[in-house]
Design a protein around this motif. Structure first.
Motif, PDB file in Angstrom:
ATOM      1  N   ARG A   1      40.255  45.131   0.037  1.00  0.00           N
ATOM      2  CA  ARG A   1      40.865  45.658   1.269  1.00  0.00           C
ATOM      3  C   ARG A   1      40.541  44.821   2.500  1.00  0.00           C
ATOM      4  N   ASN A   2      39.516  43.965   2.410  1.00  0.00           N
ATOM      5  CA  ASN A   2      39.018  43.338   3.635  1.00  0.00           C
ATOM      6  C   ASN A   2      39.003  41.825   3.623  1.00  0.00           C
TER       7      ASN A   2
ATOM      8  N   HIS B   1      36.899  45.819  -5.501  1.00  0.00           N
ATOM      9  CA  HIS B   1      36.630  46.522  -4.242  1.00  0.00           C
ATOM     10  C   HIS B   1      36.569  48.027  -4.450  1.00  0.00           C
TER      11      HIS B   1
ATOM     12  N   ARG C   1      44.374  40.428   5.328  1.00  0.00           N
ATOM     13  CA  ARG C   1      44.243  41.878   5.536  1.00  0.00           C
ATOM     14  C   ARG C   1      45.377  42.413   6.408  1.00  0.00           C
TER      15      ARG C   1
ATOM     16  N   LYS D   1      47.427  45.295   4.157  1.00  0.00           N
ATOM     17  CA  LYS D   1      47.597  46.681   4.616  1.00  0.00           C
ATOM     18  C   LYS D   1      48.368  47.511   3.604  1.00  0.00           C
TER      19      LYS D   1
ATOM     20  N   ASP E   1      40.431  36.076   5.886  1.00  0.00           N
ATOM     21  CA  ASP E   1      40.323  37.521   5.662  1.00  0.00           C
ATOM     22  C   ASP E   1      41.225  38.284   6.626  1.00  0.00           C
TER      23      ASP E   1
END
Length: 400
Positions: free
Chosen positions: A356-357, A171, A379, A384, A375
């Motif tokens: 991240r997602n 990512h 996430r 986070k 997801d």
């Protein structure tokens, strides 16, 4: 209120050790045992929030936040701040006797109760090797810089940490060549459903990670694999060659329980299994009837692999703390002690961020592999900050 002097030693101040120590310190402060002393011992001067390691290798500032000083862990829990009872000793445990622990600095400390929570050591960068805080910060920064500079990265090991590291790198650096190789038929622990692995493979591909399954890499023993850039070609059992600038091994853990040898010799019986894991009974006590005052929660005990997760270590620590409190209170109550057995439950929940997602999730009756809902769960629940905000609550506020 009891005037008894009680000394509890906790060796290994990670997930389980922190939980036991804080629970007992709170009990001592509010439960009428002002002379309950806790000595924390660890080979490192800090606690490393290893759950956040995958994010730290792509985010240097985040990595700095994963290192917590151990010297002040119990400061807020002193019954009398002007006459502190608890202390931290930066040393390594070298041996255990029936009444004392011997440390690498030569100290011999007597105990009333002993908690061995020395855990298991992961390879870099899933953990750190430095002993001091300054060196650990430098080590974490160096590993981040190696990842940033490498053009091609090989990750060996497709458990949760390997998948998370591959996802974070893919990512953060879409132009890098990232390859994840796993010896098993599917990613992630096999006690979870195949859909979780299938979802992880699909989502890793979306961030540019190439995945190879059923491929065991021949690992040279003369190379440290310390997250240093080192152009290298490794070969799998298939004959395929994997050339990379940086190699990250996320394959298993090591137990260092040599400190039990002296006690085993004195008793003439084994107290560890063939892996070095310490044998425990159903109450998580050392599995020897004469040592009901020694408890062993977390990765260092011989419970099955399904109990070797941070959440399970914390649950075991809670169980141990409750049993220790029962034993401590027994002389005042005059009642027989009834200890609570560990429930034996194994991990049935997995939450793996991929970048991240995205991510995958299994738990609460849900299996979310390829689903967008996986997801969202990964996430928002873990991705986070890899539970850093929760870990920060264990320690006094950081100084500005």
């Amino acid at each position: 209120m009891s005037a008894r002097e009680i000394h509890v030693i906790v060796v290994g101040v990670s997930v389980a050790g922190i939980k036991v120590a804080k629970t007992l310190a709170t009990f001592g402060k509010s439960g009428g045992y002002p002379n309950l002393r806790i000595t924390l011992i660890d080979r490192n001067a800090y606690h490393y929030h290893a759950l956040g390691a995958p994010r730290s290798i792509v985010d240097k500032e985040f990595g700095k936040k994963l290192i917590f000083p151990l010297s002040t862990l119990l400061t807020p829990h002193e019954a009398d701040p002007y006459s502190p009872k608890h202390r931290f000793i930066h040393a390594e445990l070298t041996s255990v006797s029936a009444t004392n622990v011997i440390l690498s600095d030569g100290q011999s400390l007597p105990f009333d109760y002993l908690v061995l929570s020395t855990g298991a050591r992961n390879r870099l960068p899933a953990n750190l090797r430095s002993s001091t805080i300054a060196d650990a910060q430098e080590e974490a920064a160096r590993m981040h810089d190696s990842v940033a500079r490498a053009q091609s990265i090989l990750i060996v090991g497709g458990g949760a940490v390997g998948v998370e590291m591959a996802g974070e790198i893919g990512h953060a650096y879409p132009d890098k060549t990232v390859t994840l190789v796993h010896s098993g038929p599917r990613l992630l622990p096999l006690n979870f459903k195949p859909a979780i692995s299938e979802g992880a493979v699909a989502k890793l591909k979306k961030v540019g990670v190439t995945v190879h399954l059923n491929e065991k890499i021949s690992i040279p023993t003369d190379i440290p694999f310390d997250c240093t850039i080192r152009p290298l070609t490794l070969t799998g059992v298939s004959g395929r060659e994997y050339t990379s600038d940086l190699q990250i091994l996320v394959t298993g853990t090591q137990l260092h329980t040599e400190y039990m040898e002296s006690l085993e010799s004195a008793l003439g019986i084994p107290l560890r299994d063939s892996r070095g894991a310490i044998l425990v009974n159903k109450y998580l006590q050392l599995d020897s009837p004469q040592f009901t005052n020694i408890f062993v929660p977390g990765d260092v005990n011989n419970l099955p692999a399904g109990a070797k997760f941070a959440l399970k270590a914390a649950e075991q620590a809670t169980n141990v703390a409750q049993n220790l409190i029962s034993l401590i209170k027994a002389p005042e109550t005059g009642k027989p002690v009834t200890l609570k057995p560990w429930d034996g439950s194994l991990m049935n929940l997995i939450l793996v961020p991929i970048g991240r997602n995205m991510g995958v999730f299994q738990g609460m009756g849900l299996t979310l592999g390829n689903s967008w809902l996986g997801d969202v769960m990964a996430r928002n629940m873990k991705g986070k900050d890899y539970f850093l905000s929760q870990k920060e609550k264990d320690f006094p506020p950081r100084k500005p």
